[in-house]
Motif scaffolding. Structure first.
Motif, PDB file in Angstrom:
ATOM      1  N   SER A  75       1.346   6.422  -7.024  1.00  5.21           N
ATOM      2  CA  SER A  75       0.266   7.324  -7.440  1.00  5.21           C
ATOM      3  C   SER A  75       0.731   8.769  -7.437  1.00  5.21           C
ATOM      4  N   THR A  76       1.522   9.131  -6.468  1.00  7.57           N
ATOM      5  CA  THR A  76       2.084  10.482  -6.415  1.00  7.57           C
ATOM      6  C   THR A  76       2.956  10.760  -7.627  1.00  7.57           C
ATOM      7  N   LEU A  77       3.758   9.761  -7.970  1.00  5.73           N
ATOM      8  CA  LEU A  77       4.611   9.915  -9.147  1.00  5.73           C
ATOM      9  C   LEU A  77       3.775  10.028 -10.423  1.00  5.73           C
ATOM     10  N   LEU A  78       2.712   9.231 -10.522  1.00  6.71           N
ATOM     11  CA  LEU A  78       1.841   9.286 -11.688  1.00  6.71           C
ATOM     12  C   LEU A  78       1.184  10.657 -11.825  1.00  6.71           C
ATOM     13  N   PRO A 114       0.809  -1.229   0.000  1.00  8.42           N
ATOM     14  CA  PRO A 114       0.000   0.000   0.000  1.00  8.42           C
ATOM     15  C   PRO A 114       0.839   1.275   0.000  1.00  8.42           C
ATOM     16  N   VAL A 115       1.918   1.299   0.762  1.00 11.14           N
ATOM     17  CA  VAL A 115       2.775   2.486   0.813  1.00 11.14           C
ATOM     18  C   VAL A 115       3.471   2.694  -0.533  1.00 11.14           C
ATOM     19  N   ALA A 116       3.987   1.613  -1.110  1.00 12.29           N
ATOM     20  CA  ALA A 116       4.663   1.727  -2.403  1.00 12.29           C
ATOM     21  C   ALA A 116       3.689   2.182  -3.486  1.00 12.29           C
ATOM     22  N   THR A 117       2.462   1.644  -3.456  1.00 14.82           N
ATOM     23  CA  THR A 117       1.451   2.032  -4.441  1.00 14.82           C
ATOM     24  C   THR A 117       1.046   3.493  -4.274  1.00 14.82           C
ATOM     25  N   HIS A 118       0.942   3.923  -3.039  1.00 18.44           N
ATOM     26  CA  HIS A 118       0.605   5.327  -2.765  1.00 18.44           C
ATOM     27  C   HIS A 118       1.681   6.247  -3.331  1.00 18.44           C
ATOM     28  N   LEU A 123       9.015   7.922 -14.496  1.00 20.85           N
ATOM     29  CA  LEU A 123       8.413   6.813 -15.238  1.00 20.85           C
ATOM     30  C   LEU A 123       9.143   5.502 -14.946  1.00 20.85           C
ATOM     31  N   LYS A 124      10.476   5.567 -14.837  1.00 22.12           N
ATOM     32  CA  LYS A 124      11.253   4.371 -14.496  1.00 22.12           C
ATOM     33  C   LYS A 124      10.883   3.869 -13.097  1.00 22.12           C
ATOM     34  N   LEU A 125      10.734   4.812 -12.157  1.00 19.68           N
ATOM     35  CA  LEU A 125      10.365   4.430 -10.789  1.00 19.68           C
ATOM     36  C   LEU A 125       8.965   3.835 -10.748  1.00 19.68           C
ATOM     37  N   ILE A 126       8.052   4.436 -11.512  1.00 19.75           N
ATOM     38  CA  ILE A 126       6.673   3.914 -11.568  1.00 19.75           C
ATOM     39  C   ILE A 126       6.682   2.473 -12.069  1.00 19.75           C
ATOM     40  N   GLU A 127       7.457   2.243 -13.110  1.00 19.68           N
ATOM     41  CA  GLU A 127       7.544   0.895 -13.670  1.00 19.68           C
ATOM     42  C   GLU A 127       8.206  -0.074 -12.692  1.00 19.68           C
ATOM     43  N   GLU A 128       9.289   0.376 -12.033  1.00 17.66           N
ATOM     44  CA  GLU A 128       9.980  -0.503 -11.087  1.00 17.66           C
ATOM     45  C   GLU A 128       9.095  -0.848  -9.897  1.00 17.66           C
ATOM     46  N   ILE A 129       8.361   0.156  -9.397  1.00 15.85           N
ATOM     47  CA  ILE A 129       7.455  -0.109  -8.268  1.00 15.85           C
ATOM     48  C   ILE A 129       6.389  -1.108  -8.678  1.00 15.85           C
ATOM     49  N   ALA A 130       5.852  -0.932  -9.875  1.00 10.07           N
ATOM     50  CA  ALA A 130       4.824  -1.857 -10.355  1.00 10.07           C
ATOM     51  C   ALA A 130       5.373  -3.274 -10.452  1.00 10.07           C
ATOM     52  N   GLU A 131       6.579  -3.398 -10.993  1.00  8.31           N
ATOM     53  CA  GLU A 131       7.175  -4.730 -11.148  1.00  8.31           C
ATOM     54  C   GLU A 131       7.476  -5.369  -9.798  1.00  8.31           C
ATOM     55  N   ARG A 132       8.017  -4.563  -8.885  1.00 16.68           N
ATOM     56  CA  ARG A 132       8.404  -5.136  -7.581  1.00 16.68           C
ATOM     57  C   ARG A 132       7.174  -5.466  -6.736  1.00 16.68           C
ATOM     58  N   THR A 133       6.181  -4.617  -6.727  1.00 16.52           N
ATOM     59  CA  THR A 133       4.970  -4.924  -5.947  1.00 16.52           C
ATOM     60  C   THR A 133       4.248  -6.132  -6.528  1.00 16.52           C
ATOM     61  N   SER A 134       4.253  -6.229  -7.856  1.00 13.95           N
ATOM     62  CA  SER A 134       3.638  -7.392  -8.488  1.00 13.95           C
ATOM     63  C   SER A 134       4.397  -8.666  -8.128  1.00 13.95           C
TER      64      SER A 134
END
Length: 788
Positions: free
Chosen positions: A683-686, A676-680, A709-720
């Motif tokens: 969202s701020t980055l988005l 949840p924290v990483a996703t939040h 954009l790189k961080l958004i992608e990395e967070i998505a990959e790592r949380t997934s």
């Protein structure tokens, strides 16, 4: 207005009214949804704010804490030492003379406790206890939980006249009946077989904690099996006493008793209580299941032996006062290698008493630490990447004539005795190296062994250059050169002179699990959380077996030597000892290793030497059930096959539960805290990327938002990945839980569940470096380790 017009008007009004109703309801729904979203947003922000600020709140409070003022006794430490212990001084004062003398005989010579004197002893104890404000008593024992247990009863009893009287009889002192089915028993006791007994151990003195008289006891089942650590430890100590005393008679027939000595070194971490409370993993498992390395940890080597922080010094001061009053002879305190890691060490004592004192200290230090706003971490590896905590067991044997059997002497004969006890200790360690490893192994200690100065999970012994050369000389030299006559001077042995201050001439090998340190062996592999009794049972039993076997073979060889040496004046006994020693030096040579225990080459070499190189904790426990282990324990009367099988059931079940708890905690933290924290933050980055696109041209916005954009992608990959790994972890647990056999279940948890913890941790630790620090909910290593 005509009927037709009125009808049309009414229809139009109804339609308009209906539309207004529908429109109003729709508007209401829209408004409700908006308000609901607003409330949820407020609550979400509120929860996030609470989650975000808790960490910073406890960090801020920790920085503000000052050392407590500890009231120092007006007396010198030697004057209040043992103040809360019913020791010999108290016994002499409170017991009749004949009762006191019988108690001394029981403690010193192992005489059987006479039930007839128990009432007199209980009366004296009660008088002393009540004078010190005691109102309750308890049988204090050490079940197979790695901790201690106690049930408090008050002294009051009915007086038969409608009132109460304070009473404490010999029966209550000697024996009680705890519920044996409520403690780990490995199947010895079932729920419908609850009866078990605690029985007083008079060799370990009674002591006072707060308003309670604590009576050290053994804990056995209704059918007589040991359900604790103390009972088999006492049996092992008896076995080594008998075997060592008989060997001593070759050199001094006046020896009546050999005592096993133990000096433990308790390492531990201190963490501020607020930071501890904000880390659910520390709270529930004793270690951090996640956490990236601090930029600064122990690489500067500035914490070891450094100035003790003021808050910690105050804690240590009070702990030592309490410990000394309880008769624990605290000697040394210092900073250890890792930040926020410390050590306390006492003067050595008789092994049974030393074990009791260590168990007592671990309990007391937790209470004192909380008073000072700390939590004590006894887990062997609470933090990744820095030193773990051990409990080095300094072990030796000594005689009632004042001789330390592992210390070199001044004469050739004394040095032959020294060589005998060194070699036979090595024989015991060599024959049962796998068992000794099993005795110190646990789910927690497995994290520590083999890294950051902790010894590897292969038992070997470092002797140092001089002792190694001595043993090589005895083995390789011609026997007639080693042993010769010296006229009226008697026997002369060509054994290289060993300096009296041998301890100063011996290097140290910190990677050796069982190192000789000048006049004792240091069993370095024991974990900080462990009950020392486990290692001491195995070690003393192994040495007792080796000494008994040595005595049997020497005795068998003496008649032959007497025939060979008839009329020469040579000592047949000494020749027989040398013969057997030479055999044993060759036999146990594989256990001797003075090199780097961390080297990969050593693992291969150890395997070639026939040493146990198994790394799986559940499989290491199997060594308790090896035929040679069962034979040794049963022949010495230490433990039966049934007791050994039961203890292994407990070990396997305990291992499984520890990994199970860690898996559940990590899964919960991953899904409810980290994702949840990483996703939040994502969202701020988005939102930032969207704002950039609204302001700048597409090309410029893309360039400026490249990093986000790189961080958004990395967070998505790592949380997934974390979500997928948590699901796999849950499934692995479910599969393992279907296994009925505790041994196989423990192996499944080791092979299929535990590895997934590190995989998930890796992803979380990477996210910790990405997510906004103000959002990260858990205190970080830099805060846990450097706020004192």
């Amino acid at each position: 207005m005509g009927f037709a017009k009125r009808k049309l008007k009414a229809g139009a009004d109804f339609k308009n009214k209906k539309e207004r109703k529908v429109g109003g309801f729709a508007a209401f729904c829209r408004n409700f949804a908006a308000e609901k979203n607003k409330i949820e947003s407020i609550n979400k922000n509120k929860n996030e704010t609470i989650m975000e600020t808790l960490r910073f709140q406890v960090v801020g409070e920790a920085f503000k804490k000052k050392p407590l003022d500890v009231k120092t006794p007006t007396m010198r430490p030697c004057e209040y030492f043992g103040k809360k212990v019913f020791n010999r001084e108290k016994m002499y004062k409170y017991l009749p003379k004949d009762v006191y003398e019988k108690m001394v005989d029981v403690m010193d010579n192992g005489a059987r406790l006479d039930r007839q004197i128990a009432d007199a002893v209980a009366a004296g104890m009660k008088q002393w206890a009540t004078e010190n404000g005691v109102t309750h008593y308890t049988h204090w024992f050490q079940p197979l939980t790695e901790g201690t247990a106690e049930k408090h009863d008050s002294f009051i009893e009915h007086d038969g006249k409608g009132g109460m009287v304070e009473e404490f009889t010999g029966k209550l002192l000697v024996q009680q009946e705890p519920d044996a089915s409520s403690f780990p028993s490995g199947g010895i006791r079932s729920t419908f077989e609850a009866r078990g007994y605690s029985a007083w151990d008079p060799t370990s003195p009674v002591f006072i904690i707060d308003d309670t008289l604590c009576i050290p006891t053994v804990f056995i089942s209704y059918s007589g099996e040991a359900l604790d650590y103390k009972a088999p430890l006492l049996r092992a100590l008896h076995a080594v006493n008998v075997a060592a005393t008989e060997v001593c008679h070759y050199f001094d027939p006046n020896v009546k008793k050999v005592t096993s000595n133990l000096g433990w070194e308790q390492e531990y971490f201190l963490v501020d209580e607020g930071l501890y409370a904000a880390r659910p993993d520390l709270l529930l498992t004793g270690r951090t299941l996640m956490g990236h390395d601090s930029a600064k940890n122990q690489q500067m080597d500035d914490h070891y032996f450094g100035a003790i922080p003021e808050r910690v010094a105050a804690f240590m001061k009070e702990l030592e006062i309490v410990a000394l009053e309880l008769g624990i002879p605290c000697k040394t305190r210092h900073n250890e290698v890792a930040p926020n890691q410390f050590e306390l060490a006492p003067i050595f004592e008789e092994t049974n008493l030393a074990v009791d004192h260590n168990m007592l200290l671990m309990s007391v230090m937790k209470r004192v630490a909380r008073k000072h706003g700390f939590r004590v971490l006894l887990h062997e590896k609470p933090f990744a990447g820095i030193n773990g905590s051990g409990k080095h067991n300094n072990w030796s044997l000594s005689t009632d004539t004042g001789v330390l059997l592992h210390a070199p002497g001044k004469t050739a004969e004394q040095n032959l005795r020294f060589a005998t006890f060194i070699v036979e200790t090595l024989m015991g360690v060599y024959r049962h190296n796998g068992l000794l490893k099993a005795s110190i192994m646990s789910a927690t200690n497995a994290h520590r062994l083999g890294a950051n100065e902790a010894p590897p999970a292969i038992i070997s012994s470092f002797l140092g250059k001089q002792v190694s050369e001595l043993l090589d000389h005895i083995e390789m030299a011609d026997k007639d050169d080693v042993l010769a006559m010296a006229g009226k001077q008697g026997l002369k042995m060509d054994i290289p002179e060993i300096p009296e201050l041998f301890i100063d001439n011996t290097d140290r090998n910190r990677t050796s699990p069982f190192a000789f340190t000048g006049n004792r062996f240091e069993f370095r592999a024991v974990g900080s959380e462990a009950n020392c009794a486990s290692a001491m049972i195995a070690l003393n039993s192994a040495v007792a077996e080796a000494l008994a076997d040595f005595k049997r073979r020497v005795d068998a060889r003496i008649p032959e030597m007497e025939k060979q040496l008839s009329g020469t004046g040579h000592s047949a006994v000494m020749h027989a000892i040398i013969d057997v020693l030479r055999e044993d030096i060759k036999t146990c040579k594989p256990i001797r290793f003075d090199g780097n225990g961390y080297a990969d080459e050593w693992v291969e070499e150890a395997g070639r030497r026939g040493l146990d190189i198994e790394k799986s904790c559940p499989r290491i426990f199997e060594r308790y059930l090896d035929p040679e282990s069962i034979q040794m324990f049963e022949s010495l009367g230490v433990m039966t096959r049934k007791e050994l099988e039961a203890r292994n059931e407990v070990k396997w079940e305990t291992y499984t539960k520890k990994i199970q708890i860690e898996a559940r905690v990590l899964g919960d933290l991953s899904m409810n805290h980290i994702i949840p924290v990483a996703t939040h933050y994502q969202s701020t980055l988005l939102k930032n990327v969207g704002n950039m696109a609204a302001i700048f041209s597409a090309d410029k916005a893309a360039k400026l938002s490249e990093r986000n954009l790189k961080l958004i992608e990395e967070i998505a990959e790592r949380t997934s990945t974390i979500e997928q790994q948590v699901e796999e972890l849950v499934n692995a647990r479910k599969q393992a839980n279907k296994i009925g056999d505790e041994h196989e279940k423990a192996i499944a948890y080791h092979d299929t569940v535990e590895p997934k913890l590190d995989d998930i941790r890796y992803q979380i630790d990477k996210l910790e470096l990405i997510v906004d620090d103000s959002l990260w909910p858990l205190p970080k290593y830099r805060e846990l380790l450097f706020i004192r």
